[in-house]
Design an enzyme around this catalytic site. Sequence first.
Site, PDB file in Angstrom:
ATOM      1  CG  ASP A 293      34.582  10.925  74.541  1.00 18.59           C
ATOM      2  OD1 ASP A 293      35.386  10.729  75.686  1.00 18.59           O
ATOM      3  OD2 ASP A 293      34.124   9.706  73.995  1.00 18.59           O
TER       4      ASP A 293
ATOM      5  CD  GLU B 154      52.720   8.452  44.658  1.00 20.38           C
ATOM      6  OE1 GLU B 154      51.487   9.152  44.713  1.00 20.38           O
ATOM      7  OE2 GLU B 154      52.640   7.353  44.567  1.00 20.38           O
TER       8      GLU B 154
END
Length: 737
Positions: A534, A614
Amino acid sequence: MGVKYDTSARTITIHTQHTTYQMKIGPYGFLLHTYYGARTEGDFSYVVGYGDRGFSGNPNDAGMDRTVSADVLPLEYSCEGNGDYRPAALSVRLPNGASGCDLRYASHHVEQGKYSLPGLPSVFGQPEEAETLVVLLKDVVGNVSVELKYGIFYDMDVITRAVVIRNVSEEDLVLQRADSLSLDLAYGKWDMIHFHGRHVMERVPERLSVGHEEITVGSRRGSSSHQHNPFVILAGKNTDEDHGPCLGAAFLYSGSFECCAGAEQFETTRLLMGIQSERLDYRLGPGEAFFGPEVALAFSGRGLTELSHLFHDLISRNVIRGPWKNVRRPVLINTWEAMGMDFDRDKLIGMAKASRDLGIEMLVLDDGWFGARNDDNAGLGDWQANETKLGGSIGSLAGEIRGLGLKFGLWIEPEMVNEDSDLYRAHPDWALTIPGKLPVRARNQLVLDFSRTEIVDAVFDQLAKVLDECRPDYLKMDMNRSLSDVYSAVAGYQSQGEILYRYTLGVYHFLDRMTERYPEMLIEGCSGGGGRFDAGMLYYTPQIWCSDNTDAIDRLLIQYGTSFGYPPSTWGAHVSAVPNGCTGRSVPFGTRAVTAMAGTFGYELDPGHLTDEEKAEIPRQIEAFKKYWPLLHQGRYYRLTDVAKDTKKAAWMVVSPDRSEALVSVVAMDSGHRMFGEFVPCRGLDPDALYEDVRSGGRFTGTMLMEVGLPIGSCFGHKWMRQYDAGQVLLRRAEDR
Ligand code: GLA
């Protein structure tokens, strides 16, 4: 700058660069809300209808005049007890048990600069960029006064609102409801877009038609929660990304909240937002004041994208503070998904070395480094490093990691305690528990009573010893359960209804102390992922872990929903291992990077388990992130698909402020052969400019890119994108090459 008072119409008008907000001192001193929308001059008093309407009572001081009723007026701040039967922002219980309040205009004035709220986060502004309008309302009976505060950010097109409710009587009063925002729109038909979810799937947008029922969303959990987000949008019925009126309301508060929208009998829509009233019983002694947290409002007449940009700018510029504002955050690797709590010095140093060799910049030591914390049943509350596990002091570990050329980050969860901890054994009454009732456990932990400053300070002091020793560059502040058994051992019967609010103030007090003592430290908020995502939290923590769900495909929806109210620089996002621990899905490595790159970018895996391919990919991903960072976090973010609805592809793009560069990202949600003939229409480009796809050399005008779009296939380097493949296209204005 932006406030005008018209003495004959008795209107108070706030102008920002592109918006106008108007209120009017109406009959008998009712403060009315007449308009919030596109900028205009004029008197909107005509939106208020007067008339004798059955079962809508009249104020006593109106005498025989039956045309005025608080039940139907569009009120600037509503209260219970004045004949208004709609849900009201303010409800005050009087000493005799009745709830009667009747607010009327008393005065107003304008102050230079932006107000602040003691102990609460709020949008800040330099004296020259903001001003404050204060409107004073007084209760007819003389029990309370209400100061309505408006922070006006002219250039940013933002208006903030907050309330200060003061007991001006001689006796104790009890606030039963004290919302920060009350907004009555006497015109228009609206949809409410809100963001719901759950743990591991936060902030999913939902658009509801605001009819004659009251739609209420909110949290009773003591945190803003995974389930609902304190950011909502009211949008016109036909409003889409590029067209139509919409207004957003972001609550700068991290505790329980509520937000309610509904149209009343005569079609006025009322939007309320504030702290959760169901558990509120806030006692105000004579002369005492209650400070309601702030709501930031923005309006756009041109659709949801512009509204998002207003909030992105507001949060990036005037909510986030400290040295990490507008700065690229270090590419981190976090131990959690790689090793949980099962680590020792060798493992950590091994991970640090491998990460350093791949170009990663910071190692974050997550849960499990303290007390007797080897699983999640014990240790919370004992913030002393487990030196056996760490193979020495935490200072020496941090030193060794720094010696390798990495920054060092640390995880904490200060609000919590396990019953199996020295802290709990010494202070069982520090946990929120109701006498005579066994508390609800969650993750086998209890919640410390952060409404008590001495507990907050004691936890802070414990942690400060550790932090002073290892001086982390980054702190992940977690919160892994909802509050229950909300009873404070020292508060007394009459004050238990204040604890949830005071708890949140305690969290802010803790964060204030953290940011004061360690001003250089980057703090990432977290609550089991995005359970406390928030604007209040962002005042202290420039980024927040978006979700415990790191599956790159699920993240597309989570990040899509998050994008409506919060800028990408705030979205904690990492590349994690496959099959994903949360969903079991395997998504190509490159796609995981493209998705994480939309946010803060980092890794959450064991480099020792990566394939050579990777490993070779990671430095390239990091290089790409660094290269694209100015675009990613300082450019404009555009949603290109509705991730909640489009089952074929998810796409978004970022455009530099001067529109000379853009990065388009696409993830195939379906296999490419089903998408033959699909295009990704771009947005936010200069229609007249010629853009080049930097990789393929293909040239397109801005209009071509926005009207038709990039063809899936040729632009993304695959003849057929396979399901879950991703591509990024860098577009550059051709003349600039
Ligand atoms: C929460 C966080 C995770 C991790 C764990 C540790 O779930 O969201 O990222 O830090 O806690 O316990």
